[in-house]
Design an enzyme around this catalytic site. Sequence first.
Site, PDB file in Angstrom:
ATOM      1  N   HIS A 259       0.816  -1.208   0.000  1.00 27.93           N
ATOM      2  CA  HIS A 259       0.000   0.000   0.000  1.00 27.93           C
ATOM      3  C   HIS A 259       0.856   1.267   0.000  1.00 27.93           C
ATOM      4  O   HIS A 259       2.063   1.237   0.241  1.00 27.93           O
ATOM      5  CB  HIS A 259      -0.965   0.002   1.198  1.00 27.93           C
ATOM      6  CG  HIS A 259      -0.293   0.053   2.553  1.00 27.93           C
ATOM      7  ND1 HIS A 259       0.102   1.233   3.146  1.00 27.93           N
ATOM      8  CD2 HIS A 259       0.035  -0.935   3.423  1.00 27.93           C
ATOM      9  CE1 HIS A 259       0.642   0.978   4.323  1.00 27.93           C
ATOM     10  NE2 HIS A 259       0.624  -0.333   4.510  1.00 27.93           N
TER      11      HIS A 259
ATOM     12  N   CYS B  71       2.971  -4.929   6.790  1.00 27.86           N
ATOM     13  CA  CYS B  71       2.619  -4.704   5.386  1.00 27.86           C
ATOM     14  C   CYS B  71       3.766  -4.017   4.654  1.00 27.86           C
ATOM     15  O   CYS B  71       4.708  -3.511   5.266  1.00 27.86           O
ATOM     16  CB  CYS B  71       1.351  -3.849   5.282  1.00 27.86           C
ATOM     17  SG  CYS B  71      -0.163  -4.793   5.596  1.00 27.86           S
TER      18      CYS B  71
END
Length: 547
Positions: free
Chosen positions: A449, A468
Amino acid sequence: MKKLFFGMLFWVLSTSVFAFQTPSDSVFTLLRTKLEVESPTEKPSVSGNELGNSNLIHKFYANRNFASIWSQKGVLLELAYEMRFEIRQSKFDGLAPQDYHLALVDAYFQTFEANKTAKKANEPADLANLELLLTDAFFGLSEDLERGKVDPGSLKGDWEIERKAGSADYMKLLGDAVAANNIRKNLESLYPKFAIYKKGREVLRAMDERAKTDTLDWKPIKLEKSIKVGDSHTAIPALRERLNYWGYAKEYPLSDPKLYDSAMFLGVRAFQLRNGMEPDGVIGKNTALGLNASPTALREKAAVNLERLRWLPDTVQKLELILVNIANYQLDYVNKLDTLLSARVIVGKLYHESPVFTAQMSYIVFSPYWNIPPSIAKKEIIPAVRKNPNYLSQKNMDVVTFSGKQVNPASINWSAKSFPYMVRQKPGGSNSLGLVKFMFPNEHNVYIHDTPARSLFRKEDRAMSHGCIRVENPAKLAETLLRSDASWTSERIDMAMHQDSEVIVNLPRKIPVVLLYLTFWADSKGEAHFRQDIYDRDEEVLALLKK
């Protein structure tokens, strides 16, 4: 008539069973005797060395009526010498030649060479023993080259790639090697199917040669603070010597050996650039760690990562994929062997390590909500709301039920033990996911992301996330992934990234995403690249390779 029948039956059986054996072929008998053990749990051994692949060996020789392949008429064949050479060469795969009986094999070879000099016949028992050792070595080395010696599933680290199932027929492979009189070609067919493996072997070979002639003192240098050009420091002479050793600087007259001068500054920058550091010329923790690595230490690092390459699944060989090397803080989008996009990434910090696994990227979410994981909500969000009732509105967050219904934060008892709600951050520039996320569903809830904290990409150490992968240029990545659809222009992508609600786009095809952890690799030119072991994972693999 009965005597005649049984006599003919015995003659038929004897001529068929022993058709491949001559009266003088005692190696035949010795091989069969050694392999036909009485207990099914007992493995045959040679001079105390257990044959790890006894079942394969028995089948292989039974199929060829126990005829030997490494010797003929009491004399070693050239193929046996080639097999011994390949056992020795296995160290350039990062493997241990002693795992393949090298010491005992060498002892038998010495005996046979001595016999040759003395014009003395080789003992059949010795020939049979060497026959079994070399065949066991071939099968063992074949499996280790194809699947890796270490089972990644046994590691403490979060390596979620299961050990590959062997697809090669090792008995056929050995039969082909014997028929073609070529061991090397058949073993090489088991290598991982990408060029960096062979290039890595050559680097390991070079490091092995360097280690033999190395005379430097590689005592670790620890710095209390960074050294900048113009500073004077007692560690400078040793650091300069190591830069000279690796070819990043040259010897020249020095008025003050402890002075960090401009010539050494250029060498430090070149060293930093090659080793994935910020080339600022400042000798800090990472630069000192890099210069502490001896040829032996780098050889071991290369060995560990060749093993990791052997673990990689077949999906890595596909034409289109996204590779994220966690240790290099980098994402590469590869299509038809060309790297079309490279971007810096931020990965999980030490106690929130990014896992290593493969998954299929299937969709993109522009202007995403951030559905905050329960663990983060419990540890970070709820305590913050207790201290500051306006925290949620300041962070552009709201609370919803698990069915998606809005909940008034003022109606919630934030001190209660249970919290049957979900906190999410609304789309926008302050959203922790940034303006877009790239989804490849997996059990770790890890994805790629954007991030509003773009200044972090300029840092050298970028292990900062909760697990992440944050990517530096997400709009460019989205444009690259959607290039097959001409309607997704850069303008449309930018518009989708600035909406008040989510825009979900399914990709026209699923793209493999592979999260790697490589602290060494060799590029297409054969140049070595080493990275810091940010999660301290190398030592465990190295210990198992040496075991």
